[in-house]
Design an enzyme around this catalytic site. Structure first.
Site, short mmCIF file in Angstrom:
data_model
loop_
_atom_site.label_atom_id
_atom_site.label_comp_id
_atom_site.label_asym_id
_atom_site.label_seq_id
_atom_site.Cartn_x
_atom_site.Cartn_y
_atom_site.Cartn_z
N HIS A 180 -8.44 1.27 -4.09
CA HIS A 180 -9.37 1.07 -2.97
C HIS A 180 -10.03 2.41 -2.68
O HIS A 180 -9.39 3.31 -2.15
CB HIS A 180 -8.56 0.54 -1.77
CG HIS A 180 -9.32 0.40 -0.50
ND1 HIS A 180 -8.71 0.20 0.72
CD2 HIS A 180 -10.65 0.42 -0.22
CE1 HIS A 180 -9.61 0.09 1.68
NE2 HIS A 180 -10.80 0.25 1.13
N MET B 31 -11.70 -5.59 5.41
CA MET B 31 -10.86 -4.69 6.19
C MET B 31 -10.55 -5.36 7.53
O MET B 31 -11.46 -5.79 8.24
CB MET B 31 -11.58 -3.36 6.47
CG MET B 31 -11.78 -2.45 5.27
SD MET B 31 -10.29 -2.02 4.34
CE MET B 31 -9.22 -1.32 5.59
N GLY C 13 -9.04 4.19 6.97
CA GLY C 13 -8.72 5.60 7.17
C GLY C 13 -7.25 5.85 7.47
O GLY C 13 -6.74 6.91 7.13
N TYR C 14 -6.60 4.89 8.09
CA TYR C 14 -5.21 5.11 8.50
C TYR C 14 -4.38 3.84 8.34
O TYR C 14 -4.90 2.73 8.51
CB TYR C 14 -5.15 5.55 9.97
CG TYR C 14 -5.96 6.79 10.22
CD1 TYR C 14 -5.40 8.05 9.98
CD2 TYR C 14 -7.28 6.70 10.67
CE1 TYR C 14 -6.16 9.20 10.18
CE2 TYR C 14 -8.04 7.84 10.87
CZ TYR C 14 -7.48 9.09 10.63
OH TYR C 14 -8.23 10.21 10.81
N GLY C 15 -3.09 4.04 8.07
CA GLY C 15 -2.15 2.92 8.08
C GLY C 15 -1.65 2.69 9.49
O GLY C 15 -1.90 3.50 10.39
N GLY C 16 -0.97 1.58 9.68
CA GLY C 16 -0.28 1.34 10.95
C GLY C 16 -1.16 1.00 12.14
O GLY C 16 -0.72 1.13 13.28
N HIS D 225 -1.22 -1.17 -4.27
CA HIS D 225 -2.49 -0.84 -3.61
C HIS D 225 -2.56 0.67 -3.40
O HIS D 225 -1.65 1.28 -2.82
CB HIS D 225 -2.60 -1.58 -2.28
CG HIS D 225 -3.92 -1.41 -1.60
ND1 HIS D 225 -5.07 -2.04 -2.05
CD2 HIS D 225 -4.29 -0.66 -0.53
CE1 HIS D 225 -6.08 -1.69 -1.27
NE2 HIS D 225 -5.64 -0.85 -0.34
N SER E 3 0.84 -1.20 0.00
CA SER E 3 0.00 0.00 0.00
C SER E 3 0.87 1.24 0.00
O SER E 3 1.61 1.50 0.95
CB SER E 3 -0.90 0.01 1.23
OG SER E 3 -1.47 1.30 1.36
N ASP F 228 -4.79 3.80 -1.96
CA ASP F 228 -5.86 4.14 -1.02
C ASP F 228 -6.37 5.55 -1.25
O ASP F 228 -5.66 6.52 -0.97
CB ASP F 228 -5.34 4.03 0.42
CG ASP F 228 -5.12 2.58 0.82
OD1 ASP F 228 -6.09 1.81 0.77
OD2 ASP F 228 -3.98 2.23 1.17
N MET G 2 -9.00 8.39 -0.14
CA MET G 2 -9.86 8.76 1.01
C MET G 2 -10.39 10.18 0.80
O MET G 2 -9.65 11.05 0.34
CB MET G 2 -9.05 8.72 2.30
CG MET G 2 -8.37 7.39 2.55
SD MET G 2 -7.44 7.46 4.08
CE MET G 2 -6.62 5.86 4.02
N ASP H 234 -6.86 -6.23 4.11
CA ASP H 234 -6.22 -4.92 4.22
C ASP H 234 -6.20 -4.44 5.67
O ASP H 234 -7.26 -4.24 6.27
CB ASP H 234 -7.01 -3.94 3.34
CG ASP H 234 -6.32 -2.60 3.16
OD1 ASP H 234 -5.18 -2.45 3.62
OD2 ASP H 234 -6.94 -1.73 2.52
N GLY H 235 -5.00 -4.23 6.19
CA GLY H 235 -4.83 -3.62 7.51
C GLY H 235 -4.10 -4.51 8.49
O GLY H 235 -4.52 -5.63 8.77
N GLY H 236 -2.97 -4.03 9.00
CA GLY H 236 -2.22 -4.76 10.01
C GLY H 236 -1.62 -6.06 9.54
O GLY H 236 -1.33 -6.95 10.35
N GLY I 81 1.05 -2.14 4.18
CA GLY I 81 1.56 -0.78 4.09
C GLY I 81 2.76 -0.57 4.98
O GLY I 81 3.91 -0.73 4.55
N SER I 82 2.51 -0.27 6.26
CA SER I 82 3.61 0.08 7.17
C SER I 82 4.61 -1.07 7.35
O SER I 82 5.80 -0.82 7.52
CB SER I 82 3.06 0.52 8.52
OG SER I 82 2.11 -0.40 8.99
N MET J 110 -12.15 4.68 -0.65
CA MET J 110 -12.80 4.96 0.64
C MET J 110 -13.48 6.31 0.51
O MET J 110 -13.13 7.28 1.19
CB MET J 110 -11.75 4.94 1.75
CG MET J 110 -11.31 3.52 2.10
SD MET J 110 -9.74 3.51 3.00
CE MET J 110 -8.61 3.50 1.63
C1 DX5 Z 1 -6.34 1.76 5.53
C2 DX5 Z 1 -5.88 1.42 4.13
C3 DX5 Z 1 -4.81 0.42 4.09
C4 DX5 Z 1 -3.53 0.84 4.78
C5 DX5 Z 1 -2.97 -0.40 5.42
O1 DX5 Z 1 -7.54 2.47 5.47
O2 DX5 Z 1 -6.98 0.89 3.39
O3 DX5 Z 1 -4.54 -0.01 2.75
O4 DX5 Z 1 -2.56 1.38 3.93
O5 DX5 Z 1 -1.90 -0.03 6.21
P1 DX5 Z 1 -1.17 -1.07 7.17
O6 DX5 Z 1 -0.70 -2.19 6.34
O7 DX5 Z 1 -0.06 -0.22 7.73
O8 DX5 Z 1 -2.16 -1.47 8.21
ZN ZN Z 2 -6.54 -0.04 1.39
#
Ligand code: DX5
Ligand code: ZN
Length: 218
Positions: free
Chosen positions: A67, A138, A143-146, A34, A9, A36, A38, A176-178, A198-199, A69
């Protein structure tokens, strides 16, 4: 499933060095980018928009997994296709006429996917599943990474895998996420096909190696 797809991501990339980070993904074992998007309404955060995606597409040598959002994503589908989207995923929670929206994505020649927030059960897909080429679950609130991975996702993946099998479909399951090496392995064990990270990737000392290790998950 033994060929898991990996989609880093770009939300976690260094936007001041975006071309460098895109070239890293180009050179890696990753399968998709990927992306994102928003809008500050559907999710509290605002990420990036059209000019940035256009710039990403100029350098990316792998398909863009977009993606959305955003509220009423149907307003922008043709534009995202023009900007280079190969896949477009829209949130179940953001689409009043989901069936029509999926049809529009397919008519544009893109792979069509539905995204479910953590609180939305897979049972809402009962009627629409045959029209989904992909379902994105999800595993954090969008909304946020990490953010921290939500453990109940494993069960949700198993339920969705069962639904897909019972209906004789070949819908792809994307998460997607964590995602990291450990959650990624458990997700694949539960039935996931595609892992977004992502992170975990961009925060790693060696992102190329990190992607290669995710790609080895079986
Ligand atoms: C969150 C995004 C994700 C995000 C994942 O709303 O849709 O794609 O980048 O980030 P990580 O992998 O850090 O959880
Ligand atoms: Zn995403």
């Amino acid at each position: 499933m033994n060929n898991i797809l990996i989609a880093p991501s770009l939300l976690a990339a260094d936007f001041a060095n975006l071309q460098r980070d895109i070239e890293m993904v180009n050179a890696s074992d990753a399968d998709w980018f990927h992306i994102d998007v928003m809008d500050g309404h559907f999710v509290p955060n605002i990420s990036f928009g059209m000019p940035v995606i256009e710039a990403i597409n100029r350098h990316a040598k792998k398909p863009l997994d977009v993606h959305l959002m955003i509220e009423k994503p149907e307003r922008y589908l043709a534009e995202f296709k023009k900007l280079g989207a190969a896949n477009i995923t829209v949130h179940y929670e953001a689409c009043t006429h989901l069936h029509r929206t999926l049809q529009q994505i397919k008519d544009l020649g893109c792979l069509a996917g539905v995204v479910l927030n953590p609180a939305t059960p897979v049972s809402v897909l009962e009627e629409i599943l045959p029209d989904c080429e992909m379902v994105l679950l999800m595993s954090v609130n969008p909304g946020y990474g990490g953010q921290k991975f939500i453990e109940s996702t494993y069960d949700k993946v198993r339920k969705l895998r069962t639904m897909i099998q019972e209906k004789g479909l070949n819908t792809l399951i994307e998460i997607d996420g964590g995602v990291n090496q450990e959650t990624g392995q458990k997700l694949v064990d539960a039935g996931a096909d595609i892992l977004i990270a992502g992170s975990y990737v961009f925060g790693a000392k060696d992102p190329i190696e990190t992607i290669a290790n995710l790609k080895k998950i079986k």
